[in-house]
Design an enzyme around this catalytic site. Structure first.
Site, PDB file in Angstrom:
ATOM      1  N   LYS A  14      38.987  -2.191  -7.331  1.00  0.00           N
ATOM      2  CA  LYS A  14      38.529  -1.749  -6.012  1.00  0.00           C
ATOM      3  C   LYS A  14      37.530  -2.764  -5.474  1.00  0.00           C
ATOM      4  O   LYS A  14      36.657  -3.250  -6.216  1.00  0.00           O
ATOM      5  CB  LYS A  14      37.898  -0.361  -6.140  1.00  0.00           C
ATOM      6  CG  LYS A  14      37.522   0.302  -4.825  1.00  0.00           C
ATOM      7  CD  LYS A  14      37.044   1.720  -5.098  1.00  0.00           C
ATOM      8  CE  LYS A  14      36.656   2.479  -3.845  1.00  0.00           C
ATOM      9  NZ  LYS A  14      36.234   3.874  -4.158  1.00  0.00           N
TER      10      LYS A  14
ATOM     11  N   SER B 231      38.386   7.345  -1.709  1.00  0.00           N
ATOM     12  CA  SER B 231      38.292   6.034  -1.083  1.00  0.00           C
ATOM     13  C   SER B 231      39.024   4.935  -1.844  1.00  0.00           C
ATOM     14  O   SER B 231      39.238   3.840  -1.332  1.00  0.00           O
ATOM     15  CB  SER B 231      36.819   5.637  -0.935  1.00  0.00           C
ATOM     16  OG  SER B 231      36.180   5.565  -2.202  1.00  0.00           O
TER      17      SER B 231
ATOM     18  N   SER C 133      36.924  10.215  -5.200  1.00  0.00           N
ATOM     19  CA  SER C 133      37.587   9.001  -4.726  1.00  0.00           C
ATOM     20  C   SER C 133      38.513   8.327  -5.729  1.00  0.00           C
ATOM     21  O   SER C 133      39.231   7.393  -5.353  1.00  0.00           O
ATOM     22  CB  SER C 133      36.539   7.991  -4.252  1.00  0.00           C
ATOM     23  OG  SER C 133      35.941   8.427  -3.056  1.00  0.00           O
TER      24      SER C 133
END
Length: 456
Positions: free
Chosen positions: A61, A136, A160
């Protein structure tokens, strides 16, 4: 893993990324040293055995620092930011022999559940490109599901990791808070942030977790606790394991297809010897609004200077959510803290009666982009069953449990007491051993593979 196997794995991941990323927007940058890293790993393999994650292709990420290549936090503020050092988890992955493919797309500043990123493009779901990948860590979920990588590291503050795991049909672990160091990861709410892995198989999630977990004194939230062995927990089996299902909270007001799939998963676990019982969780409905107040306020504090000086540089949806955080009063924050203390005490009592809690990860399958236009409302809906465990700091694993009539995957969530990550990982692995949901692949991926083979 043999050297030819590693080389083939890296080549396929790179080819699928080239073929699919224009449609999915799962990756935002690639590791400029991937070929050198692959060659170096081949030399290590020739010298002897390596850890279980050696040779796995990993996306990260893009809020996790990588030395020498960009880490943007999914934002315009950090578009050209190049860290000087790797995050601790990146150092540990490199040491364990993982191969880092590149940086995965995310909701801007990891502050939303749709990954409709205005700076890197709308993240899309490989099972239906008109649907969101969640967030996310949306790029983490989609890159794993699409075969661009074997594993991805995401971050989870309120859901997330688990939300994109469920919406993309992969497994994802939110570890016990403090088990994995956040050093080198951009914060949202430090008392609740954690890094964790996503993968098709729970076994790969578990091996990656064991590679990145462990004490790091430079992270004030990290605790010096042993990392439990998931293989030992798996060997003990699940006969007699007490699983509590809070039906009063998680059933009745969700997509009937998701409820059907989770109930089917419960039947599988019961058939494997688990003892399933109904469990009441007093106050659970209040965990989400109380934690949202704290997370919003913490995030607004993290971004205070940017909000004062350059508010227009934020995407509109994230700016709106940060403004909500600025409006949280000290009284509201204090009330949320008092509630959290009571919630932890409630769970102490619950986990004296059950070993694991089980519920859906999300109340619906992946919404379409057009239906997710109001990000704050969509995030609140998708995270309905995830915030309770972020507040508690407990390990929570999302495992794919089947496909709805619309062809989209759903996930069930397994929760254990703090520091019992191995328990949910073992249970999830037993479930996957008895089912094949995690073996299905998106048609988009299969078409791309067929095309690659035809031109080879």
């Amino acid at each position: 893993m043999s050297t030819p196997t590693i080389a083939a794995r890296v080549r396929q991941a790179a080819q699928l990324t080239e073929a699919l990323n224009p449609a999915l927007r799962g990756m935002v940058s690639l590791n400029p040293q991937l070929q050198q890293d692959t060659a170096a790993l081949a030399q290590r393999c020739a010298r002897g055995a390596l850890p279980p994650v050696a040779g796995l292709v990993v996306s990260l990420k893009d809020n996790i620092d990588t030395a020498g290549w960009t880490t943007t936090m999914g934002s315009a503020f950090f578009a050209g930011h190049v860290p000087q050092a790797d995050a601790t988890v990146v150092t540990r992955l490199r040491r364990a022999g993982a191969l880092l493919l590149g940086k995965a797309n995310l909701h801007e500043f990891a502050f939303g559940a749709t990954t409709q990123n205005p700076h890197h493009g709308l993240g899309r779901n490989p099972w239906n490109v008109d649907a969101i990948p969640g967030g996310s860590s949306g790029g983490s979920g989609s890159t794993v599901a699409a075969g661009m990588c074997d594993v991805s590291l995401g971050t989870d503050t309120g859901g997330s990791i688990r939300i994109p795991a469920a919406l993309n049909g992969v497994a994802g672990l939110r570890p016990t808070h403090g088990a994995v160091p956040n050093t080198g990861c951009f914060p949202v709410s430090p008392p609740h942030d954690t890094i964790g892995p996503l993968a098709l198989s729970v076994a790969d999630v578990a091996s990656t977790h064991e590679a990145i977990a462990g004490f790091d004194a430079s992270d004030p939230c990290c605790q010096d606790m042993p990392v439990g062995s998931w293989t030992r927990a798996f060997a003990r089996g699940i006969e007699g394991l007490r699983i509590g299902v809070p039906a009063h909270w998680c059933f009745g007001s969700i997509d009937p297809e998701v409820e059907r799939l989770v109930r089917d998963a419960i039947a599988v676990l019961r058939g494997l010897g688990a003892r399933v019982q109904d469990t009441v969780l007093p106050g659970v409905e209040q965990t989400q609004p109380h934690l949202m107040a704290m997370v919003h306020a913490d995030a607004a504090a993290v971004h205070a200077q940017r909000l004062d000086e350059q508010p227009a540089t934020f995407g509109p949806d994230v700016l709106d959510r940060l403004r909500h955080g600025q409006a949280v009063t000290p009284r509201v924050y204090a009330e949320a803290m008092r509630f959290k203390e009571q919630w932890l005490r409630t769970l102490d009592g619950t986990f004296s009666e059950v070993d694991v809690l089980l519920m859906p990860t999300c109340p619906v399958t992946a919404p379409l982009h057009t239906d997710a236009a109001k990000m704050l409302e969509t995030t609140r809906h998708l995270s309905r069953f995830t915030y309770a465990w972020a507040m508690a700091g407990t390990p929570a694993l999302s495992v794919p449990c089947g496909f709805a009539a619309n062809g989209l995957p759903a996930g069930m969530q397994l929760v254990a007491p703090r520091w019992h990550d191995a328990r949910v990982l073992a249970l999830g692995a037993h479930y996957q051993q008895a089912t094949d949901h995690h073996l299905r692949r998106p048609a988009l991926r299969e078409r791309a593979l067929a095309s690659l083979r035809s031109t080879a």
